[in-house]
Design a protein around this motif. Structure first.
Motif, PDB file in Angstrom:
ATOM      1  N   UNK A   1     -37.660 -55.934 -52.222  1.00  9.94           N
ATOM      2  CA  UNK A   1     -37.568 -57.104 -51.354  1.00  9.94           C
ATOM      3  C   UNK A   1     -38.821 -57.944 -51.465  1.00  9.94           C
ATOM      4  N   UNK A   2     -38.820 -59.041 -50.758  1.00  8.65           N
ATOM      5  CA  UNK A   2     -39.954 -59.959 -50.751  1.00  8.65           C
ATOM      6  C   UNK A   2     -41.045 -59.450 -49.811  1.00  8.65           C
ATOM      7  N   UNK A   3     -42.324 -59.655 -50.174  1.00 12.69           N
ATOM      8  CA  UNK A   3     -43.429 -59.222 -49.314  1.00 12.69           C
ATOM      9  C   UNK A   3     -43.409 -59.915 -47.951  1.00 12.69           C
ATOM     10  N   UNK A   4     -43.863 -59.184 -46.939  1.00 15.80           N
ATOM     11  CA  UNK A   4     -44.013 -59.713 -45.579  1.00 15.80           C
ATOM     12  C   UNK A   4     -45.488 -59.961 -45.297  1.00 15.80           C
ATOM     13  N   UNK A   5     -45.752 -60.926 -44.436  1.00 21.60           N
ATOM     14  CA  UNK A   5     -47.121 -61.215 -44.040  1.00 21.60           C
ATOM     15  C   UNK A   5     -47.620 -60.215 -43.002  1.00 21.60           C
ATOM     16  N   UNK A   6     -46.743 -59.760 -42.093  1.00 19.37           N
ATOM     17  CA  UNK A   6     -47.122 -58.852 -41.013  1.00 19.37           C
ATOM     18  C   UNK A   6     -46.040 -57.794 -40.793  1.00 19.37           C
ATOM     19  N   UNK A   7     -46.468 -56.645 -40.254  1.00 19.21           N
ATOM     20  CA  UNK A   7     -45.540 -55.625 -39.777  1.00 19.21           C
ATOM     21  C   UNK A   7     -46.007 -55.186 -38.388  1.00 19.21           C
ATOM     22  N   UNK A   8     -45.078 -54.751 -37.553  1.00 22.21           N
ATOM     23  CA  UNK A   8     -45.396 -54.331 -36.188  1.00 22.21           C
ATOM     24  C   UNK A   8     -46.045 -52.949 -36.187  1.00 22.21           C
ATOM     25  N   UNK A   9     -47.171 -52.800 -35.505  1.00 23.38           N
ATOM     26  CA  UNK A   9     -47.853 -51.503 -35.423  1.00 23.38           C
ATOM     27  C   UNK A   9     -46.958 -50.445 -34.786  1.00 23.38           C
ATOM     28  N   UNK A  10     -46.183 -50.805 -33.784  1.00 23.84           N
ATOM     29  CA  UNK A  10     -45.356 -49.819 -33.072  1.00 23.84           C
ATOM     30  C   UNK A  10     -44.281 -49.212 -33.958  1.00 23.84           C
ATOM     31  N   UNK A  11     -43.920 -49.891 -35.055  1.00 17.93           N
ATOM     32  CA  UNK A  11     -42.896 -49.405 -35.967  1.00 17.93           C
ATOM     33  C   UNK A  11     -43.447 -48.495 -37.070  1.00 17.93           C
ATOM     34  N   UNK A  12     -44.774 -48.401 -37.173  1.00 18.62           N
ATOM     35  CA  UNK A  12     -45.399 -47.573 -38.211  1.00 18.62           C
ATOM     36  C   UNK A  12     -45.425 -46.124 -37.751  1.00 18.62           C
ATOM     37  N   UNK A  13     -44.835 -45.252 -38.575  1.00 16.06           N
ATOM     38  CA  UNK A  13     -44.843 -43.821 -38.300  1.00 16.06           C
ATOM     39  C   UNK A  13     -46.127 -43.190 -38.823  1.00 16.06           C
ATOM     40  N   UNK A  14     -46.493 -43.534 -40.065  1.00 17.96           N
ATOM     41  CA  UNK A  14     -47.724 -43.015 -40.654  1.00 17.96           C
ATOM     42  C   UNK A  14     -48.140 -43.891 -41.821  1.00 17.96           C
ATOM     43  N   UNK A  15     -49.418 -43.799 -42.169  1.00 20.50           N
ATOM     44  CA  UNK A  15     -49.958 -44.532 -43.314  1.00 20.50           C
ATOM     45  C   UNK A  15     -50.458 -43.503 -44.322  1.00 20.50           C
ATOM     46  N   UNK A  16     -50.051 -43.678 -45.571  1.00 15.26           N
ATOM     47  CA  UNK A  16     -50.436 -42.767 -46.638  1.00 15.26           C
ATOM     48  C   UNK A  16     -51.267 -43.539 -47.655  1.00 15.26           C
ATOM     49  N   UNK A  17     -52.553 -43.204 -47.773  1.00 18.30           N
ATOM     50  CA  UNK A  17     -53.397 -43.824 -48.786  1.00 18.30           C
ATOM     51  C   UNK A  17     -53.125 -43.126 -50.111  1.00 18.30           C
ATOM     52  N   UNK A  18     -52.620 -43.861 -51.089  1.00 19.40           N
ATOM     53  CA  UNK A  18     -52.294 -43.299 -52.398  1.00 19.40           C
ATOM     54  C   UNK A  18     -53.556 -43.169 -53.235  1.00 19.40           C
ATOM     55  N   UNK A  19     -54.379 -44.205 -53.220  1.00 22.92           N
ATOM     56  CA  UNK A  19     -55.668 -44.231 -53.906  1.00 22.92           C
ATOM     57  C   UNK A  19     -56.509 -45.311 -53.224  1.00 22.92           C
ATOM     58  N   UNK A  20     -57.601 -45.719 -53.834  1.00 24.08           N
ATOM     59  CA  UNK A  20     -58.479 -46.714 -53.204  1.00 24.08           C
ATOM     60  C   UNK A  20     -57.906 -48.130 -53.196  1.00 24.08           C
ATOM     61  N   UNK A  21     -56.735 -48.331 -53.811  1.00 21.57           N
ATOM     62  CA  UNK A  21     -56.166 -49.663 -53.934  1.00 21.57           C
ATOM     63  C   UNK A  21     -54.786 -49.824 -53.295  1.00 21.57           C
TER      64      UNK A  21
END
Length: 128
Positions: free
Chosen positions: A36-56
């Motif tokens: 899909x097309x990139x979004x400018x913002x996402x809602x914090x309340x909808x985030x379950x977890x953040x996974x850092x894949x690497x430094x980028x």
């Protein structure tokens, strides 16, 4: 004052040039594909977890099954091993926002990184 501005611009250009090949390699190594097309913002309340894949690259896993890939404009060194904080009055993660990374043991700040757009992403099935 003008020489200070030029010196800062030259220093920043040098950092971006040094980051280039490593960034391209790190971005290319991430599995999956855009859906899909990139979004400018996402809602914090909808985030379950953040996974850092690497430094980028980081994946924002949302409640349900949606995943967004966020590519950092420059290296966010140490993010994979550290945590981050984010302050916003809008309860959103948005392109251009700054996150602050910190060591979870010492609680000391380890850096700051700018966010970019959030691309809907399809990860390959487990085991591939």
């Amino acid at each position: 004052m003008r020489s200070l501005i030029l010196l800062t611009a030259a220093a920043l250009a040098g950092c971006a040039a040094n980051d280039g090949p490593a960034r391209q390699e790190a971005l290319a190594a991430v599995p999956g594909k855009a859906v899909g097309e990139p979004l400018t913002c996402i809602q914090q309340r909808d985030v379950d977890r953040v996974e850092a894949v690497n430094d980028y690259v980081a994946f924002f896993h949302m409640r349900g099954s949606r995943v967004y890939r966020m590519d950092f404009p420059q290296s966010c060194r140490g993010l994979k091993n550290d945590a981050f904080s984010h302050k916003s009055s809008m309860a959103q993660y948005c392109r251009g926002d700054i996150i602050t990374t910190f060591d979870t043991t010492t609680r000391m700040t380890t850096g700051s990184c700018g966010l970019s757009s959030f691309t809907p992403w399809e990860l390959p099935p487990k085991g591939e």
